[in-house]
Design a protein around this motif. Sequence first.
Motif, PDB file in Angstrom:
ATOM      1  N   LYS A   1      13.452  24.641 -57.716  1.00 28.47           N
ATOM      2  CA  LYS A   1      14.699  25.398 -57.619  1.00 28.47           C
ATOM      3  C   LYS A   1      14.418  26.744 -56.963  1.00 28.47           C
ATOM      4  N   LEU A   2      15.368  27.188 -56.190  1.00 29.40           N
ATOM      5  CA  LEU A   2      15.356  28.546 -55.674  1.00 29.40           C
ATOM      6  C   LEU A   2      16.585  29.235 -56.249  1.00 29.40           C
ATOM      7  N   LEU A   3      16.389  30.389 -56.866  1.00 30.31           N
ATOM      8  CA  LEU A   3      17.469  31.111 -57.534  1.00 30.31           C
ATOM      9  C   LEU A   3      17.481  32.555 -57.052  1.00 30.31           C
ATOM     10  N   PHE A   4      18.653  32.987 -56.588  1.00 26.78           N
ATOM     11  CA  PHE A   4      18.820  34.349 -56.108  1.00 26.78           C
ATOM     12  C   PHE A   4      20.073  34.936 -56.743  1.00 26.78           C
ATOM     13  N   ASP A   5      19.928  36.077 -57.395  1.00 31.59           N
ATOM     14  CA  ASP A   5      21.054  36.731 -58.043  1.00 31.59           C
ATOM     15  C   ASP A   5      21.145  38.164 -57.540  1.00 31.59           C
ATOM     16  N   ASN A   6      21.949  38.359 -56.495  1.00 31.33           N
ATOM     17  CA  ASN A   6      22.123  39.685 -55.908  1.00 31.33           C
ATOM     18  C   ASN A   6      20.792  40.270 -55.431  1.00 31.33           C
ATOM     19  N   VAL A   7      20.056  39.475 -54.685  1.00 35.36           N
ATOM     20  CA  VAL A   7      18.712  39.825 -54.221  1.00 35.36           C
ATOM     21  C   VAL A   7      18.787  40.272 -52.758  1.00 35.36           C
TER      22      VAL A   7
ATOM     23  N   GLN B   1      13.830  39.839 -49.560  1.00 32.24           N
ATOM     24  CA  GLN B   1      13.113  39.088 -50.595  1.00 32.24           C
ATOM     25  C   GLN B   1      13.460  37.603 -50.523  1.00 32.24           C
ATOM     26  N   VAL B   2      14.726  37.295 -50.260  1.00 34.38           N
ATOM     27  CA  VAL B   2      15.161  35.902 -50.132  1.00 34.38           C
ATOM     28  C   VAL B   2      14.349  35.203 -49.053  1.00 34.38           C
ATOM     29  N   VAL B   3      14.225  35.862 -47.899  1.00 37.25           N
ATOM     30  CA  VAL B   3      13.485  35.277 -46.775  1.00 37.25           C
ATOM     31  C   VAL B   3      12.011  35.079 -47.137  1.00 37.25           C
ATOM     32  N   GLN B   4      11.425  36.029 -47.851  1.00 37.92           N
ATOM     33  CA  GLN B   4      10.025  35.874 -48.276  1.00 37.92           C
ATOM     34  C   GLN B   4       9.872  34.660 -49.185  1.00 37.92           C
ATOM     35  N   ASP B   5      10.787  34.505 -50.140  1.00 36.43           N
ATOM     36  CA  ASP B   5      10.719  33.378 -51.069  1.00 36.43           C
ATOM     37  C   ASP B   5      10.930  32.048 -50.356  1.00 36.43           C
ATOM     38  N   VAL B   6      11.899  32.004 -49.454  1.00 34.45           N
ATOM     39  CA  VAL B   6      12.201  30.774 -48.711  1.00 34.45           C
ATOM     40  C   VAL B   6      11.024  30.407 -47.806  1.00 34.45           C
ATOM     41  N   ALA B   7      10.476  31.394 -47.125  1.00 33.11           N
ATOM     42  CA  ALA B   7       9.331  31.142 -46.244  1.00 33.11           C
ATOM     43  C   ALA B   7       8.140  30.614 -47.033  1.00 33.11           C
ATOM     44  N   ARG B   8       7.899  31.180 -48.191  1.00 28.45           N
ATOM     45  CA  ARG B   8       6.781  30.721 -49.022  1.00 28.45           C
ATOM     46  C   ARG B   8       7.044  29.317 -49.551  1.00 28.45           C
ATOM     47  N   TYR B   9       8.262  29.048 -49.997  1.00 25.17           N
ATOM     48  CA  TYR B   9       8.595  27.739 -50.566  1.00 25.17           C
ATOM     49  C   TYR B   9       8.428  26.621 -49.538  1.00 25.17           C
ATOM     50  N   PHE B  10       8.933  26.847 -48.325  1.00 25.71           N
ATOM     51  CA  PHE B  10       8.888  25.804 -47.297  1.00 25.71           C
ATOM     52  C   PHE B  10       7.670  25.918 -46.374  1.00 25.71           C
TER      53      PHE B  10
ATOM     54  N   SER C   1      23.290  35.893 -53.244  1.00 25.35           N
ATOM     55  CA  SER C   1      23.247  35.142 -54.498  1.00 25.35           C
ATOM     56  C   SER C   1      23.424  33.673 -54.171  1.00 25.35           C
ATOM     57  N   GLY C   2      22.650  32.847 -54.814  1.00 30.50           N
ATOM     58  CA  GLY C   2      22.765  31.408 -54.614  1.00 30.50           C
ATOM     59  C   GLY C   2      21.704  30.677 -55.414  1.00 30.50           C
ATOM     60  N   GLU C   3      21.970  29.425 -55.669  1.00 32.55           N
ATOM     61  CA  GLU C   3      21.016  28.591 -56.392  1.00 32.55           C
ATOM     62  C   GLU C   3      20.897  27.257 -55.664  1.00 32.55           C
ATOM     63  N   PHE C   4      19.668  26.835 -55.450  1.00 30.50           N
ATOM     64  CA  PHE C   4      19.397  25.586 -54.745  1.00 30.50           C
ATOM     65  C   PHE C   4      18.484  24.728 -55.610  1.00 30.50           C
TER      66      PHE C   4
END
Length: 120
Positions: free
Chosen positions: A46-52, A56-65, A81-84
Motif C-alpha cells: 500500500k502507498l498512503l499519503f495524507d496531505n504530504v 515526498q510523494v515522488v520519493q516514496d513512489v520512486a522507491r516503491y517502483f 492525499s491518496g491511498e493505493f
Amino acid sequence: LFGEKSRKKNQVILEAREKGTFTGKHTDISKEKDFSNNAASWISQKLLFDNVPLKQVVQDVARYFAIDLVLAKELENCLFSGEFANPRENNVLEVISLSTGSRVRYEGGKIYLEGGSCAK
C-alpha cells in the motif's frame, strides 16, 4: 570484513520513524528521521499519503517502483492525499498528474512530472 571493534562502532539503534543509511563509501551508518508513511510499503503493498508534500510523494513512489522519477520544482510543495492498495505504476502516476494538472513524460529511462500547479 569488519572486526568486533569495528562492528560495535558501526551499530545504530533505530527507534520508530527513524531510518539508517549506509552508503558503502564510509564505514559509518547515519541515522535520521523518516517521516514517510510508506517506509514498509513493500510489505503492506500500500502507498498512503495524507496531505504530504509532492516532493515526498515522488520519493516514496520512486522507491516503491524502483524508477527514476523527476518532479518539476514548482510542484514540490503541492500537497497530495491518496491511498493505493496493490499500486500499479501507471495508475499512481496518472492520479498524481490529474490531481496537479501536470503531465507525465518518459525520456531516456526517466519519468518526468511537469507542468501543472498546486494553486487553488
